[in-house]
Design a protein around this motif. Structure first.
Motif, PDB file in Angstrom:
ATOM      1  N   PHE A  17       0.827  -1.212   0.000  1.00 18.71           N
ATOM      2  CA  PHE A  17       0.000   0.000   0.000  1.00 18.71           C
ATOM      3  C   PHE A  17       0.859   1.259   0.000  1.00 18.71           C
ATOM      4  O   PHE A  17       1.958   1.270   0.596  1.00 18.71           O
ATOM      5  CB  PHE A  17      -0.912   0.025   1.235  1.00 18.71           C
ATOM      6  N   LYS A  18       0.323   2.299  -0.642  1.00 16.62           N
ATOM      7  CA  LYS A  18       0.995   3.596  -0.566  1.00 16.62           C
ATOM      8  C   LYS A  18       1.020   4.034   0.895  1.00 16.62           C
ATOM      9  O   LYS A  18       0.007   3.943   1.589  1.00 16.62           O
ATOM     10  CB  LYS A  18       0.238   4.640  -1.396  1.00 16.62           C
ATOM     11  N   ASP A  19       2.168   4.525   1.322  1.00 16.13           N
ATOM     12  CA  ASP A  19       2.320   4.910   2.728  1.00 16.13           C
ATOM     13  C   ASP A  19       2.956   6.300   2.784  1.00 16.13           C
ATOM     14  O   ASP A  19       3.936   6.558   2.090  1.00 16.13           O
ATOM     15  CB  ASP A  19       3.217   3.875   3.434  1.00 16.13           C
ATOM     16  N   GLY A  20       2.365   7.153   3.573  1.00 16.36           N
ATOM     17  CA  GLY A  20       2.913   8.503   3.705  1.00 16.36           C
ATOM     18  C   GLY A  20       2.062   9.561   3.033  1.00 16.36           C
ATOM     19  O   GLY A  20       2.395  10.749   3.056  1.00 16.36           O
ATOM     20  N   THR A  21       0.920   9.153   2.474  1.00 21.96           N
ATOM     21  CA  THR A  21       0.049  10.099   1.759  1.00 21.96           C
ATOM     22  C   THR A  21      -0.282  11.308   2.625  1.00 21.96           C
ATOM     23  O   THR A  21      -0.101  12.450   2.226  1.00 21.96           O
ATOM     24  CB  THR A  21      -1.267   9.382   1.351  1.00 21.96           C
ATOM     25  N   MET A  22      -0.780  11.035   3.819  1.00 23.00           N
ATOM     26  CA  MET A  22      -1.263  12.130   4.675  1.00 23.00           C
ATOM     27  C   MET A  22      -0.210  12.565   5.698  1.00 23.00           C
ATOM     28  O   MET A  22      -0.545  13.095   6.754  1.00 23.00           O
ATOM     29  CB  MET A  22      -2.551  11.681   5.393  1.00 23.00           C
ATOM     30  N   ASN A  23       1.050  12.340   5.352  1.00 28.44           N
ATOM     31  CA  ASN A  23       2.107  12.701   6.301  1.00 28.44           C
ATOM     32  C   ASN A  23       2.228  14.216   6.444  1.00 28.44           C
ATOM     33  O   ASN A  23       1.827  14.971   5.562  1.00 28.44           O
ATOM     34  CB  ASN A  23       3.435  12.141   5.770  1.00 28.44           C
TER      35      ASN A  23
ATOM     36  N   ALA B  65     -10.613  -0.037  10.552  1.00 30.73           N
ATOM     37  CA  ALA B  65      -9.650   0.244   9.472  1.00 30.73           C
ATOM     38  C   ALA B  65      -8.534   1.144  10.016  1.00 30.73           C
ATOM     39  O   ALA B  65      -8.794   2.058  10.805  1.00 30.73           O
ATOM     40  CB  ALA B  65     -10.353   0.922   8.302  1.00 30.73           C
ATOM     41  N   HIS B  66      -7.315   0.880   9.560  1.00 26.83           N
ATOM     42  CA  HIS B  66      -6.156   1.620  10.089  1.00 26.83           C
ATOM     43  C   HIS B  66      -6.336   3.135   9.932  1.00 26.83           C
ATOM     44  O   HIS B  66      -6.099   3.891  10.885  1.00 26.83           O
ATOM     45  CB  HIS B  66      -4.895   1.134   9.371  1.00 26.83           C
ATOM     46  N   VAL B  67      -6.755   3.576   8.744  1.00 21.10           N
ATOM     47  CA  VAL B  67      -6.812   5.039   8.552  1.00 21.10           C
ATOM     48  C   VAL B  67      -7.901   5.702   9.399  1.00 21.10           C
ATOM     49  O   VAL B  67      -7.779   6.870   9.756  1.00 21.10           O
ATOM     50  CB  VAL B  67      -6.956   5.466   7.062  1.00 21.10           C
TER      51      VAL B  67
ATOM     52  N   HIS C  98      -6.551   8.583  12.005  1.00 22.29           N
ATOM     53  CA  HIS C  98      -6.824   9.898  11.408  1.00 22.29           C
ATOM     54  C   HIS C  98      -6.861  10.986  12.490  1.00 22.29           C
ATOM     55  O   HIS C  98      -7.443  10.787  13.552  1.00 22.29           O
ATOM     56  CB  HIS C  98      -8.158   9.867  10.650  1.00 22.29           C
ATOM     57  N   PRO C  99      -6.272  12.156  12.205  1.00 21.38           N
ATOM     58  CA  PRO C  99      -6.250  13.225  13.223  1.00 21.38           C
ATOM     59  C   PRO C  99      -7.636  13.619  13.724  1.00 21.38           C
ATOM     60  O   PRO C  99      -7.790  13.946  14.904  1.00 21.38           O
ATOM     61  CB  PRO C  99      -5.567  14.404  12.516  1.00 21.38           C
ATOM     62  N   ASP C 100      -8.648  13.552  12.848  1.00 23.59           N
ATOM     63  CA  ASP C 100     -10.007  13.922  13.282  1.00 23.59           C
ATOM     64  C   ASP C 100     -10.501  13.007  14.394  1.00 23.59           C
ATOM     65  O   ASP C 100     -11.381  13.385  15.175  1.00 23.59           O
ATOM     66  CB  ASP C 100     -11.005  13.819  12.116  1.00 23.59           C
TER      67      ASP C 100
ATOM     68  N   LEU D 232       5.111  13.298  12.023  1.00 22.43           N
ATOM     69  CA  LEU D 232       5.890  13.248  10.787  1.00 22.43           C
ATOM     70  C   LEU D 232       6.533  11.869  10.726  1.00 22.43           C
ATOM     71  O   LEU D 232       7.469  11.571  11.461  1.00 22.43           O
ATOM     72  CB  LEU D 232       6.956  14.350  10.758  1.00 22.43           C
ATOM     73  N   ARG D 233       5.925  11.012   9.876  1.00 22.95           N
ATOM     74  CA  ARG D 233       6.436   9.642   9.764  1.00 22.95           C
ATOM     75  C   ARG D 233       7.601   9.604   8.788  1.00 22.95           C
ATOM     76  O   ARG D 233       7.592  10.292   7.772  1.00 22.95           O
ATOM     77  CB  ARG D 233       5.310   8.712   9.303  1.00 22.95           C
ATOM     78  N   ARG D 234       8.613   8.780   9.125  1.00 27.24           N
ATOM     79  CA  ARG D 234       9.813   8.725   8.283  1.00 27.24           C
ATOM     80  C   ARG D 234      10.379   7.308   8.305  1.00 27.24           C
ATOM     81  O   ARG D 234      11.575   7.095   8.452  1.00 27.24           O
ATOM     82  CB  ARG D 234      10.840   9.732   8.861  1.00 27.24           C
TER      83      ARG D 234
ATOM     84  N   ILE E 110      -2.536   7.038  20.613  1.00 24.50           N
ATOM     85  CA  ILE E 110      -2.915   6.444  19.318  1.00 24.50           C
ATOM     86  C   ILE E 110      -2.452   4.979  19.260  1.00 24.50           C
ATOM     87  O   ILE E 110      -3.178   4.091  18.843  1.00 24.50           O
ATOM     88  CB  ILE E 110      -2.323   7.268  18.145  1.00 24.50           C
ATOM     89  N   GLN E 111      -1.246   4.741  19.729  1.00 23.96           N
ATOM     90  CA  GLN E 111      -0.729   3.369  19.709  1.00 23.96           C
ATOM     91  C   GLN E 111      -1.518   2.477  20.680  1.00 23.96           C
ATOM     92  O   GLN E 111      -1.743   1.300  20.400  1.00 23.96           O
ATOM     93  CB  GLN E 111       0.774   3.362  20.027  1.00 23.96           C
ATOM     94  N   MET E 112      -1.961   3.039  21.807  1.00 16.89           N
ATOM     95  CA  MET E 112      -2.813   2.277  22.737  1.00 16.89           C
ATOM     96  C   MET E 112      -4.061   1.806  21.997  1.00 16.89           C
ATOM     97  O   MET E 112      -4.460   0.641  22.084  1.00 16.89           O
ATOM     98  CB  MET E 112      -3.277   3.167  23.899  1.00 16.89           C
TER      99      MET E 112
END
Ligand code: HEM
Length: 446
Positions: free
Chosen positions: A256-262, A354-356, A360-362, A370-372, A406-408
């Motif tokens: 999957f594309k990753d980093g779209t909404m970074n 679903a993951h997104v 999601h920030p909302d 900032l994912r890297r 978020i990770q929790m």
């Protein structure tokens, strides 16, 4: 014996100009500098632009090609955060093995000098890999001879145990430990390997050539001898995020594309809000203003199981299409999902797990990061299963707000959890950038 010399080390050369300052943008290559600065800088420019390809009078490569690109080491913030994510990573966490504060400071000084050199395509030390006393080890290991700078960035960080370990105030730094700099908690479903977790110091070396990144970490480890030792390290072979709108979105090993909404460098307001530590931060952490926190998670994927899932299920788990990376609620890659939309089967188009939806920030009080991160494959386990996944790296201003909750949530309810296992974990404070004449983390010891 014939020995290769760096031209800038030849007798009679002009003194090197101060290294350029980190603005987050690539600087012209040393070949570019050569043209601009004229013949007086021949030695330095030739030595740096061609990496270690010395003595060559051949025409130079294009100044901004990925190989010859350099990023300034000095600047307000460390490079390697908003810098457009390079393709390769070598990450290392170190244990400090000396008890001496002054030896630790001296190590950081030596690391600063070597990192400033290597990021500009120079050898780690002034003498170089094949010169100097025949009876002494060279001050550069040599495997980058002939390689260009490859956009190398080196980013340094300090773990919680540098400040206090087993209750001990090891280097007199305990009263400067920011409240947010704590060992990450144990999250639901974590399967952490202590030998791939934590560390007193970290070095993130990113480059567009794997050997350039490895050379950087190896030389820093060599310099650290007797003062710090590698605790664990990780190679990454493909970026899983874009940190600049100039970059195409890459793919992770789930395809999957990753980093779209970074968070991207071209949105300085978002970077200021979510990445850099502000002046009104924690009073113990004033030395960290202009820096950030780096969350590190080694996340294994059960690739073989994932690969047997129908495409429909894969897309349901992520919440985006595999081809375009568009939300399942329609639009194109950069469209925002509409979490309220219900499908003909009466279920939300973006599933509740679903993951997104989960990240999601909302749905997380506006929190962004900032994912890297990088893809990794560390061989297989003898049963034909790949030891592979995502080496997740995220820069945040406050891990307690932007990562831990978020990770929790993900650990408890992310659809992805069935296909991943967190095997490594660490948190580091990333000091601000280095001014010329100073050393990395100097404000901590001031
Ligand atoms: C192997 C593990 C993971 C995989 C395969 C994965 C994959 C993805 C994918 C495909 C996207 C959508 C494209 C994008 O916007 O980047 C995404 C988004 C995102 N992921 Fe992950 N991710 C993983 C782990 C994590 C973890 C551990 C976190 C943080 C706790 C996280 C946070 C995010 C965030 C914040 C977004 C952007 C959400 C948005 O703004 O729409 N991911 N991830």
């Amino acid at each position: 014996m014939t020995s290769t010399r760096y031209l800038h080390d030849q007798p009679g050369e002009t003194e090197a100009p101060p290294p350029p300052v980190n603005t987050g943008r690539p600087s012209v290559s040393r070949r570019g500098l050569l043209g601009a600065a004229g013949a007086g800088l021949v030695g330095l420019a030739a030595g740096a632009a061609g990496g270690y390809a010395l003595g060559s009078e051949e025409p130079s490569p294009a100044p901004q090609s990925p190989g010859t690109r350099t990023y300034p080491f000095y600047g307000e913030h460390q490079a390697g955060i908003v810098t457009p994510a390079q393709d390769r990573l070598h990450f290392a966490a170190f244990d400090v093995i000396t008890n001496s504060r002054s030896e630790l400071m001296q190590l950081l000084k030596e690391w600063t000098v070597a990192a400033a050199r290597m990021t500009q395509g120079l050898a780690a030390g002034e003498i170089g890999p094949t010169s100097g006393p025949y009876e002494a080890p060279p001050d550069d290991t040599g495997e980058a001879i002939g390689l260009p700078p490859a956009g190398l960035t080196i980013t340094f960080g300090f773990g919680p145990t540098l400040f206090r370990k087993d209750g001990k105030n090891r280097f007199g730094l305990a009263d400067r430990q920011p409240a947010a700099l704590q060992r990450l908690p144990h999250f639901p479903a974590d399967k952490l390997d202590s030998l791939r977790s934590d560390g007193d110091l970290c070095v993130q070396a990113c480059a567009d050539d794997p050997q350039v990144a490895v050379h950087a970490v190896r030389n820093l480890a060599r310099i650290a001898f007797g003062r710090a030792a590698i605790r664990w390290s990780q190679l990454g072979f493909g970026r899983t995020s874009s940190t600049s709108t100039s970059q195409a979105t890459p793919r992770n090993l789930m395809g999957f594309k990753d980093g779209t909404m970074n968070v991207k460098a071209e949105d300085p307001a978002a970077v200021d809000t979510h990445v850099w530590i502000p002046t009104d931060a924690d009073s113990k952490g004033q030395w960290l203003v202009g820096g950030s926190y780096l969350v590190v998670r080694r996340i294994n994927m059960t690739i073989e199981i994932w690969d047997r899932q129908p495409l429909k299920e894969q897309e349901r788990i992520i919440g985006r299409t595999k081809a375009e990376g568009a939300p399942l609620t329609g639009g194109e890659e950069f469209s925002q999902p509409d979490f309220a939309l219900i499908g003909s089967d009466g279920e939300p188009l973006v599933a509740t797990d679903a993951h997104v939806r989960m990240v999601h920030p909302d749905n997380n009080g506006g929190a962004k990061m900032l994912r890297r991160g990088y893809n990794f494959v560390d061989g297989s386990d003898g049963l034909g299963r790949m030891d592979a996944g995502l080496f997740f790296l995220a820069y945040v201003r406050d891990p307690g707000e932007q990562f831990i909750p978020i990770q929790m949530k993900l650990g408890l309810g992310d659809g992805l959890s069935e296909y991943i296992q967190h095997t490594g974990s660490a948190l580091f404070a990333i000091p601000p950038g280095v001014a010329q004449g100073e050393y990395v983390g100097q404000s901590l010891f001031a």
